[in-house]
Enzyme design. Structure first.
Site, PDB file in Angstrom:
ATOM      1  N   SER A 119      15.643  90.803  66.756  1.00  8.02           N
ATOM      2  CA  SER A 119      14.838  91.042  65.562  1.00  8.02           C
ATOM      3  C   SER A 119      14.602  89.717  64.827  1.00  8.02           C
ATOM      4  O   SER A 119      14.076  88.769  65.422  1.00  8.02           O
ATOM      5  CB  SER A 119      15.504  92.102  64.685  1.00  8.02           C
ATOM      6  N   ASP A 259       9.875 100.839  69.701  1.00 11.24           N
ATOM      7  CA  ASP A 259      10.322  99.739  68.856  1.00 11.24           C
ATOM      8  C   ASP A 259       9.382  99.504  67.670  1.00 11.24           C
ATOM      9  O   ASP A 259       8.171  99.630  67.788  1.00 11.24           O
ATOM     10  CB  ASP A 259      10.367  98.455  69.709  1.00 11.24           C
ATOM     11  N   HIS A 286      14.303 100.002  68.279  1.00  8.26           N
ATOM     12  CA  HIS A 286      14.472  98.590  67.933  1.00  8.26           C
ATOM     13  C   HIS A 286      15.803  98.003  68.398  1.00  8.26           C
ATOM     14  O   HIS A 286      16.015  96.804  68.257  1.00  8.26           O
ATOM     15  CB  HIS A 286      14.346  98.454  66.406  1.00  8.26           C
TER      16      HIS A 286
END
Length: 308
Positions: A119, A259, A286
């Site tokens: 991320s 995601d 995610h």
């Protein structure tokens, strides 16, 4: 499962504008002197902690890959600076790049290592990699945007897949500026259950990282904003697309089918990084490392150790 040496410590990190001594907390799984390329893991947020990515240390147990996890400055077990909330000139990408260089030097692996950023960690890792640091041999970008504009466009489309009542709640409170309302927070959790992590209830390590953000929101609120789809912080205009051609390290790109980092968000990495492979996790949102752990470890293990 093999026995693994685990060591933790702190690296002094001088930051002149912090106003106090700063330290980066870290934990090392395995032997950094084993001759196997060590992997340093960069957590997301910005403002989360190592806890939700710590299971990547399974690579040490299963493949003998030394793994380093750490809490970035302002987070978890590293030095907190709550007095700097809102100071966008302090909380910059370069601050975290400098911290990573400092940690690599402290550990004595600056000449030979791999990075895995998840991320925000992948945004940081890509920004680090475009500077072509000498010792970076392999790069893994997991669930990360090449542009925050693309991220916001994708999450806006994902919101349209939520139940109508949830969409209306989100829209109402955002329009009225009441995003701290309990109803808005519940609606946000529905988004998270669809597109952040599809494991319900939320895995404890991820829950713990969110708890740290709640305890000290300094970094998250300054750089990101109140949640994963309402970006109001300094990263709102972040875009590394035009620099990706500078990444010389062999790169693995990962995202999940559901995601927040949709294909449109990560595609610039695939199109512009010279040596890159893209793998998608079919049942994940995610956090493929938490949602499809066994497959994630196998994909990453094979990338880092082509023959094992």
């Amino acid at each position: 499962m093999a026995s693994v040496k685990v060591v933790e410590g702190e690296a002094d990190f001088p930051v002149l504008t912090a106003g106090k001594p700063c330290r980066t907390w870290y934990r090392v799984y395995g032997d950094l002197r084993s001759g196997t390329l060590p992997l340093v893991v960069l957590h997301g947020g910005p403002g989360a902690t190592h806890e939700y990515v710590e299971n990547i240390s399974q690579l040490t147990y299963h493949y003998g890959i030394p793994v380093v996890v750490y809490d970035q400055l302002g987070n978890g077990l590293s030095t907190h600076l709550p007095e700097t909330i809102g100071r966008t000139e302090f909380w910059t990408e370069q601050l975290f790049i400098d911290e990573l260089h400092n940690l690599l030097n402290h550990l004595g692996i600056h000449g030979n290592y791999a990075l895995l950023g998840q991320s925000w960690g992948g945004m940081l890792a890509s920004a680090f990699a475009v500077q072509q640091p000498e010792g970076l041999k392999k790069l893994i970008i997991a669930d990360s945007p090449a542009s925050m504009q693309l991220w916001m466009e994708a999450t806006a489309q994902l919101r349209l897949q939520l139940p109508q009542s949830v969409q209306e709640t989100l829209n109402k409170h955002e329009a009225e500026g009441t995003i701290t309302d309990e109803a808005y927070q519940r609606a946000t959790q529905v988004f998270y259950e669809h597109f952040l992590c599809r494991k319900v209830p939320m895995p404890d390590p991820l829950k713990n990282s969110f708890a740290w953000i709640e305890k000290d929101p300094t970094v998250y609120m300054t750089m990101n904003g109140p949640n994963e789809f309402l970006i109001m912080g300094s990263l709102k205009t972040w875009n590394i697309t035009d620099e990706l051609h500078k990444i010389s390290a062999t790169t693995l790109l990962i995202n999940g089918r559901y995601d927040e980092a949709q294909d449109s968000v990560v595609e610039p990495f695939f199109q512009r990084i010279p040596k890159v492979k893209w793998v998608q996790s079919a049942e994940s949102a995610h956090c493929p490392h938490l949602e499809e752990t066994e497959r994630f470890m196998e994909v990453v293990g094979k990338f880092l150790l082509p023959v094992y």
